[in-house]
Design an enzyme around this catalytic site. Sequence first.
Site, PDB file in Angstrom:
ATOM      1  N   GLU A  87      -5.535  -1.467  -2.532  1.00  0.00           N
ATOM      2  CA  GLU A  87      -6.386  -0.744  -3.494  1.00  0.00           C
ATOM      3  C   GLU A  87      -6.691  -1.569  -4.736  1.00  0.00           C
ATOM      4  OE1 GLU A  87      -5.588   3.353  -4.234  1.00  0.00           O
ATOM      5  OE2 GLU A  87      -5.034   3.756  -2.167  1.00  0.00           O
ATOM      6  N   GLY A  88      -6.995  -2.836  -4.539  1.00  0.00           N
ATOM      7  CA  GLY A  88      -7.293  -3.734  -5.671  1.00  0.00           C
ATOM      8  C   GLY A  88      -6.033  -4.500  -6.012  1.00  0.00           C
TER       9      GLY A  88
END
Length: 822
Positions: A501-502
């Site tokens: 997620e990043g």
Amino acid sequence: MTWIVVIVAFFALLTALSYFSAPVWLWAVASVIALVVINAHWILLLIVLAICAVGGIPALRKKIISSFALEKVKKVIPPLSSTEQAAIDAGTVWWDAEIYSGQPDWHKFSSFPAPKLTEEEQVFLDGPVEELCALVNDWRVVHKDRDIPQKAWEFIKEKGFHSLIIKKEYGGKGFSNLAHAKIVGKLATRCGNTAITVMIPNSVGPGELLQHYGTQEQCDYYLPRLAKGIEIPCFALTSPYAGSDAGAIPDFGVVERGNYTDPRTGEKHTDVLGIRITFEKRWITLAPVATVVGLAFKLKDPDGLLGDKADIGITCALLPKGTKGLVQGRRHYPNNSPFMNGPISGKDVFIPVDWIIGGVEYAGQGWRMLMECLSIGRCISLPALSAAKGALCSYTTAAYSGIRHQFGLPLGKFEGVDEALSRIGGYTYQMQASQDLALVALDNGEKPSVISAILKYHSTERSRKCVNDAMDIHGGRAVVTGPRNYLASAYNSIPISITVEGANILTRSMMIFGQGAFRCHRYTLEEIYAMGENDLDRFDAAFSGHIKQILRNKARSFVLGITNGAFTNVPADVGKMAKYYQRINRLSAAFAFSGETAMASLGGSLKFREKLSARLGDAFSNLFIASAVLKRFTQDGSPDSDFPLATWAVEDSLFNAENALVEFIDNLPSRPFAWSLKAIIFPIGRRCKKPSDSLGTEVSRTMMAFGDTMDRLSQYMYIPTCDPKIVEEPIAALKPALDAINATRELEKMLRKAERSGELTGFGPSERLDEAVEKKIITAEEREQLIAARELMRIVITVDDFDINLSDYNTDPFDSKLFLAR
Ligand SMILES: Cc1cc2nc3c(=O)[nH]c(=O)nc-3n(C[C@H](O)[C@H](O)[C@H](O)COP(=O)(O)OP(=O)(O)OC[C@H]3O[C@@H](n4cnc5c(N)ncnc54)[C@H](O)[C@@H]3O)c2cc1C
């Protein structure tokens, strides 16, 4: 001397006018009076009046200042790419924008409601969530079954764990984001792999995308099936060639007419308008078992079958399992975490355009859709897992620090251990508080993209520190793997949280300040849009507001740098915490002014100065965290017992924020900019200190006391209450052991004294206990109490041993002959 006074008075006047954002006419009047008082030359008077006229008369300002600035800005700031534009447009701003403004509105802050679960949500948390926790055992999931048990899969589907966010009208639970986070968090304190299995369909799964963008037909078909667990979803974006740079996925689809068979019905369709997709994805959570695959690819329409755009852009579609050419089923094994995750691929897979999420209308909108949904999910899943790790580490390590003795004392009494334990508590408090604040934003309908990046990075980093400290304090007890080890899984899964997620380095260095500078800043985005449209009026309005804000923040930074924020606004009734709100006021202005300095001195190249951007992001994030800590303390009713913990948490955040600004200045390439910034924001040097040693000791003592502070820290933790002798339930033994040891501490002291004085001479612990009863040092009842406490301690400190093939562990809770040794 007189001149010094005049100069000081002049600067004081300018500072006051800037501080209070005085209108231009007041600048003119004040300057004229000041110049008349000092008997200045009339030419100087004229110059000042001319400057005020240019600044205050819009027509003049536009012609002379704004048009010049517009041309300069065009040269310095590159136009936004479409991916940047979509990312910026995707989210909303909230409390982050207040901090970024340099003058947070505490009145607004006070109006944010306290997070509260509904009765239905609480019942679910106390019922099915507890039951699911009891069904899974982390050791078995990770080392034996390499999957969660079938019973748990069925329970998840049957009880609607995959439908937490699906609206009730589609058969879902329709729970709040708060409930979603607490459910995932509680599961994570028991078994991270179960939490991930529940989390994915509720966050990055297509459910969220469908609810926002799905066509009625897609919603009607998929949402009730997802809610009932008939469908297991996954979402595939990442390719071997594009991870962080997900906008660069090479996977593509070409619009054409073709034939396909719908695997859900077996019906054949011919000459359909559709897309032929070729893709290769990896690391897709739930992919091996997914029955519906959300897929992101770049859509091309060379023959103009959908419109006049040949390169349509990133598009998301739903492919049912069994679609011809869709290859799935193989598994990755992410760092010993056996949740379902795997590759997925396809060559020339033909799908109808109706399978695009949202239909043809949403072709090419995939990036924006993903960004919007990601900013919601990113506030929930990983921050919840991280806060859960914090709670697990706080509870287990505080207990272990009181149970385990070395050098005749409980570990927690040693300052080195107490320091690490206080960090665990302080970081856990910060993680829980910042997530709770973000959840209020989500439940108010916000999509806070910058806050989500702050939470993603800082929660996962803090949880990594908590787990490391917890491992250190447990020593070998946490190193040896086996059913008794309650920390190893948390430790192994940390790199996953850091990466997904990043990935964290990117999130810190590029996203937090990078996005904040556009999204949270009141004027930059408006200036850039005006620049793009060459609209001088729009640019002038934004630019003049921007200049006022810079002057105000400069003056505030300087004044508050001297006073450390004293006399500035704070919310009502915050008592002893008022000074920390005032420090946020000070550092918020200092941060905002530093951001302006960075943009002024580096222009567009700031984008590539990631180390500087990261430090500004750290300052910004820590101010958000500090405010969240204060909010939580107030919302909990400002309990005295939490005061040390909340104070530690807020002081740590403020120190980090200030430290980040110091390091930013130290590394700013333009030294004149750096020197003047330092003089303005640190006129009398640094003002924030790290939490003191004595405060740290108070925190660790409070944690080890297991009072209401620990109850709040571990409020959403699953704590088994079964027989402490059950080997596969090691957490169940901690509290009884700690209580028993605390209850017998004085007796143990008496025995040690008697041993030292030569009154007790028996060789073994058992003999000495008998002797102590005989010599009436203790009673027979106390002897039993001591044996029970030592037995519990032995259970807690015992690690697993296996047969030589590592296939079977020792199921004896402890060696009955040895347990008495202490
Ligand atoms: C267990 C697991 C589950 C996953 N689940 C899914 C899923 O369900 N669906 C899905 O689509 N994807 C999923 N992913 C993919 C995940 O989102 C990516 O791993 C992530 O985006 C990072 O990509 P990467 O690992 O290729 O790292 P890379 O992009 O190769 O980056 C490597 C390192 O470089 C840093 N970096 C890269 N660019 C920059 C930059 N510009 N500035 C500073 N640092 C930079 C990164 O921070 C990272 O530290 C999953 C991954 C894992 C490991």
